[in-house]
Design a protein around this motif. Structure first.
Motif, PDB file in Angstrom:
ATOM      1  N   HIS A 383      13.691  18.759 -14.127  1.00 18.63           N
ATOM      2  CA  HIS A 383      14.732  17.798 -13.734  1.00 18.63           C
ATOM      3  C   HIS A 383      15.914  18.510 -13.075  1.00 18.63           C
ATOM      4  O   HIS A 383      16.410  18.062 -12.022  1.00 18.63           O
ATOM      5  N   GLU A 384      16.360  19.589 -13.659  1.00 17.30           N
ATOM      6  CA  GLU A 384      17.497  20.325 -13.098  1.00 17.30           C
ATOM      7  C   GLU A 384      17.160  20.882 -11.720  1.00 17.30           C
ATOM      8  O   GLU A 384      17.992  20.854 -10.806  1.00 17.30           O
ATOM      9  N   MET A 385      15.958  21.405 -11.555  1.00 16.06           N
ATOM     10  CA  MET A 385      15.566  21.942 -10.252  1.00 16.06           C
ATOM     11  C   MET A 385      15.507  20.835  -9.201  1.00 16.06           C
ATOM     12  O   MET A 385      15.896  21.043  -8.037  1.00 16.06           O
ATOM     13  N   PRO A 447      20.179  28.696  -5.567  1.00 17.56           N
ATOM     14  CA  PRO A 447      20.401  28.449  -7.006  1.00 17.56           C
ATOM     15  C   PRO A 447      19.160  28.635  -7.869  1.00 17.56           C
ATOM     16  O   PRO A 447      19.274  28.631  -9.102  1.00 17.56           O
ATOM     17  N   TRP A 448      17.996  28.775  -7.267  1.00 17.91           N
ATOM     18  CA  TRP A 448      16.784  28.825  -8.078  1.00 17.91           C
ATOM     19  C   TRP A 448      16.790  29.967  -9.083  1.00 17.91           C
ATOM     20  O   TRP A 448      16.373  29.809 -10.228  1.00 17.91           O
ATOM     21  N   ARG A 449      17.238  31.136  -8.674  1.00 13.79           N
ATOM     22  CA  ARG A 449      17.212  32.297  -9.572  1.00 13.79           C
ATOM     23  C   ARG A 449      18.037  32.034 -10.829  1.00 13.79           C
ATOM     24  O   ARG A 449      17.616  32.348 -11.948  1.00 13.79           O
ATOM     25  N   VAL A 590       7.939  21.195  -0.798  1.00 14.36           N
ATOM     26  CA  VAL A 590       6.672  21.809  -1.179  1.00 14.36           C
ATOM     27  C   VAL A 590       6.909  23.038  -2.051  1.00 14.36           C
ATOM     28  O   VAL A 590       6.253  23.242  -3.084  1.00 14.36           O
ATOM     29  N   ALA A 591       7.861  23.865  -1.648  1.00 23.84           N
ATOM     30  CA  ALA A 591       8.148  25.083  -2.398  1.00 23.84           C
ATOM     31  C   ALA A 591       8.731  24.778  -3.770  1.00 23.84           C
ATOM     32  O   ALA A 591       8.478  25.504  -4.747  1.00 23.84           O
ATOM     33  N   LEU A 592       9.513  23.709  -3.862  1.00 21.35           N
ATOM     34  CA  LEU A 592      10.111  23.335  -5.147  1.00 21.35           C
ATOM     35  C   LEU A 592       9.024  23.018  -6.172  1.00 21.35           C
ATOM     36  O   LEU A 592       9.079  23.476  -7.321  1.00 21.35           O
ATOM     37  N   ASP A 598       4.752  27.325 -11.000  1.00 24.62           N
ATOM     38  CA  ASP A 598       4.527  28.757 -11.205  1.00 24.62           C
ATOM     39  C   ASP A 598       5.346  29.281 -12.383  1.00 24.62           C
ATOM     40  O   ASP A 598       4.858  30.089 -13.180  1.00 24.62           O
ATOM     41  N   PHE A 599       6.587  28.836 -12.491  1.00 25.00           N
ATOM     42  CA  PHE A 599       7.423  29.279 -13.607  1.00 25.00           C
ATOM     43  C   PHE A 599       6.829  28.822 -14.938  1.00 25.00           C
ATOM     44  O   PHE A 599       6.811  29.576 -15.920  1.00 25.00           O
ATOM     45  N   SER A 600       6.320  27.601 -14.974  1.00 24.93           N
ATOM     46  CA  SER A 600       5.778  27.052 -16.217  1.00 24.93           C
ATOM     47  C   SER A 600       4.471  27.723 -16.616  1.00 24.93           C
ATOM     48  O   SER A 600       4.270  28.058 -17.792  1.00 24.93           O
ATOM     49  N   THR A 601       3.595  27.933 -15.647  1.00 23.23           N
ATOM     50  CA  THR A 601       2.255  28.438 -15.970  1.00 23.23           C
ATOM     51  C   THR A 601       2.153  29.956 -15.916  1.00 23.23           C
ATOM     52  O   THR A 601       1.659  30.586 -16.852  1.00 23.23           O
TER      53      THR A 601
END
Length: 747
Positions: A383-385, A447-449, A590-592, A598-601
């Motif tokens: 949600h935040e992303m 902000p992703w990092r 698409v990248a989001l 990727d972060f989750s898995t």
């Protein structure tokens, strides 16, 4: 012995069985862990407590006017049949502060003969010598309890604990420090009694030495009002007895009872009901009071025993078996590692069947449910992303209520045009350098990092908390600390480094590389963006040509075409910049999705969650050296003592539970048999609820009473050097009037 024929009819077999069970539990030491109902009597020094005990039991107690008793005395009285001879048994119950050797020595103190002339003073002196109290032994008081068990046809069913009296000043036999704590006036003591027994429901006041009052005096009138419950009011009321004085100290029990009866038949005391005066009626009252209190508190006692057993068993299970040898220590760690691996696997997989996970409604229980915590945290991350992941939100119209960093598309378009001029290559006019898309995307995903690092830290903290809780649940605190230092902390640090490394790996192509994807959603997104913008321009052109609000104005086809052409962008640099923005926004979507997955898995699941069960496994224990095993699993003397304490506590509580359950079964059988013999009578009349029997109480599930002041320990002012369980766990208070002694019995 004293004549207590008035009390005899009330001494039923059930009554005796009930009292015997409670006394048996107390003799086994269960009162160290559970509050047992009992009557405690205390008073000021020389207030007549010993004379009261003598009047009740018929035994002669030491009655020195210059010194109070130095230890608690438990007087156990039991009624027997008319043809059964009287028996006396005297022993010492060692205090909890005694060593094993001292306990063994004190437990050897046993006498089973009736003392000469029923004078128990010599035995009390011997007990004092064995306990080591007095001037020559360095102990002013001790926590040992002198148990005096008397049985005979004239005795009631009664158990009383006599506590050492309060005193006013120190001397060579009692320190001034001990004496200083007892300087209370009657009004102060009454207030303290109210703090323990707020409603006055469990307090029985006892006035002693009424013969010291002047006949007809105001003091005599005041105390007569007091004993009639007109001044200081208690639900159980007051009682008055006449004590032996110095002149009649050698009188027989019969002479003492006769003198008391003659005194109460004269003057103002003659108008007092016999149930409120005299030693005989006092025995009856105390016996009934104690019986009622036991019946009332039995459900609480059972609940307290169950809780104690559960807590002790859980703690003993954490300590594990004794591990003095290397083989026992390695076996202990093997078992702990197996439990840990299974527990963490359940927490990781979301299988919360073990009692370790507690109640999900409570925060502590929820935090142990690791899968739930991780799933909820990753949902929040997604949600935040989606909402706050982009550096700037490109909008057609600003939202004044939004707290996000918004920028109008025309403004952003100007920035892009300026950037395209500074990054021009060999492209033809009206086209743009494809690298501009990557540069715009790198700015937008900045902000992703911060979000990935923040949520990876939160999930790691949740993992660490669950691992710590699991270890605390399985092993003792000392072993957990050593395991954490030697194994767990290093393994978790390695997982954390791997997690951070994977986060960097996931972010690297988005922060540094050129946008690359073969996902068809990219072109779909671009087409949707362009179609929406073209639709908006057509709508504007048609509205200008007269096709607004579904109303068609008279016009020509040329006018419509001219209007549409006018809303078509002709500046090729603007068109190129707009297309670059469209491609950047399409690629961002698409990248989001990819970075969230990727972060989750790849990060959370693969680098952290899947490896948790391998933090502490039997294979790891097998590979540990002997020195490391001993260093981790060897027991300290504190653990050895705690295991010994818990083992003894479980043994005592289990024995107590067995006795109470046997008592319940006995009375259920008795009542069932009685009910079968009198079905007709029982149908015609209801039981007397004011005087329930043991079996009736034990067969009914009573709700827990509120553990308020009824279970508060004795006031700390009275603990002195006598911090025995009888003093701590029972309700006792001391009262004294100047010139006249006043005791209060609380049950």
């Amino acid at each position: 012995m004293a004549d207590h024929t008035a009390a005899t009819p009330l001494q039923s077999k059930d009554h005796k069985t009930l009292m015997d069970v409670i006394d048996k539990l107390r003799s086994k030491g269960i009162n160290r862990y559970v509050n047992l109902p009992q009557i405690v009597v205390c008073g000021d020094q020389s207030s007549g407590k010993s004379s009261v005990l003598q009047a009740i039991s018929g035994m002669s107690f030491p009655t020195q006017d210059n010194l109070c008793t130095r230890f608690a005395t438990e007087l156990i009285l039991r009624h027997t049949g008319e043809n059964v001879e009287e028996k006396c048994h005297v022993s010492i119950s060692p205090g909890i502060d005694r060593s094993s050797q001292e306990k063994a020595r004190l437990e050897q103190f046993r006498y089973s003969e009736i003392p000469d002339q029923n004078n128990i003073g010599a035995l009390v002196d011997k007990a004092k010598e064995v306990m080591g109290v007095g001037n020559d032994h360095g102990r002013t008081f001790c926590k040992d309890v002198l148990r005096i068990e008397l049985s005979g046809p004239t005795q009631p069913h009664l158990t009383i604990v006599d506590l050492p009296g309060l005193f006013r000043a120190g001397n060579k036999d009692q320190s001034a420090e001990d004496a200083a704590i007892s300087n209370f006036a009657l009004q102060e003591v009454t207030q303290l009694a109210r703090e323990i027994d707020v409603r006055g429901t469990r307090t029985l006041g006892l006035i002693t030495k009424p013969d010291t009052l002047d006949v007809g005096s105001a003091s005599e009138h005041d105390y007569f009002d007091l004993v009639q419950n007109r001044d200081v009011k208690f639900r159980l009321g007051w009682h008055v007895i006449r004590n032996r004085d110095f002149k009649s100290r050698n009188a027989t029990n019969e002479e003492r009872d006769q003198a008391e009866a003659e005194f109460f038949d004269q003057g103002v005391w003659a108008g007092l009901p016999r149930s409120q005066k005299g030693a005989g009626s006092l025995c009856t009252r105390l016996s009934e009071v104690l019986k009622d209190q036991i019946l009332e508190q039995l459900p609480d006692v059972l609940d307290e025993i169950r809780r104690g057993l559960d807590q002790s068993s859980t703690r003993l299970e954490q300590l594990g078996a004794a591990r003095g040898s290397l083989a026992e220590q390695r076996k202990y760690l093997l078992n702990a590692s197996h439990q840990f691996s299974n527990l963490i696997t359940e927490a990781k997989d979301g299988i919360y069947q073990d009692k370790f996970f507690g109640n999900a409604r409570e925060e502590a229980g929820y935090r142990k449910r690791l899968r739930a915590v991780v799933q909820n945290t990753l949902t929040e991350f997604s949600h935040e992303m989606r909402i706050n992941g982009q550096a700037r939100e490109i909008v057609e119209r600003l939202d004044t209520y939004s707290d996000r960093n918004q920028i109008l598309r025309p403004t952003y378009l100007k920035e892009v045009k300026r950037l395209m001029k500074r990054t021009r290559g060999c492209e033809l006019p009206g086209t743009y350098n494809p690298l501009i898309i990557g540069e715009l995307f790198h700015e937008q995903c900045a902000p992703w990092r911060g979000w990935l690092e923040d949520f990876s830290r939160r999930i790691y903290d949740a993992v660490e908390a669950t691992v710590n809780a699991a270890l605390a649940y399985i092993v003792d605190e000392e072993t957990k600390s050593k395991l954490w230092v030697e194994l767990i902390n290093g393994a978790l640090d390695r997982l954390n480094r791997q997690l951070r490394s994977k986060v960097n790996e996931i972010l690297r192509p988005h922060e540094d590389g050129h946008p690359i994807t073969y996902n068809h959603y990219l072109t779909d997104n671009v087409q949707k963006i362009r179609a929406n913008r073209f639709r908006a321009r057509l709508k504007e052109g048609l509205a200008e040509a007269g096709f607004d609000s579904n109303v068609v104005r008279p016009t020509t086809i040329n006018a419509v075409i001219d209007s549409l052409v006018k809303h078509t962008e002709v500046d090729m640099e603007t068109v190129a910049s707009s297309e670059a923005i469209d491609w950047m926004e399409a690629y961002y979507q698409v990248a989001l999705k990819k970075v969230v997955d990727d972060f989750s898995t790849l990060a959370i699941e693969a680098c952290l969650m899947s490896k948790l069960p391998h933090l502490f496994t039997p294979e790891i224990v097998f590979d540990l050296s002997d020195d490391v095993v001993s260093m981790i699993a060897a027991e300290s003397w504190e653990v050895v003592d705690e295991r010994k304490f818990l083992t003894e506590k479980i043994k005592v509580l289990s024995s107590g539970m067995t006795e109470l359950q046997r008592l319940g079964k006995h009375h259920r059988r008795a009542n069932d048999s009685e009910n079968e013999d009198s079905d007709d009578a029982s149908e015609a009349s209801s039981p007397d609820e004011s005087n329930p029997r043991v079996g009736q109480i034990l067969r009914i599930h009573l709700p827990n009473r509120t553990q308020d002041n009824f279970r508060r320990p004795i006031l700390h002012q009275f603990r002195m050097d006598l911090n025995h369980s009888h003093i701590q766990n029972r309700f006792s208070i001391l009262m004294r009037l100047r010139g006249l002694k006043l005791d209060t019995l609380l049950h």
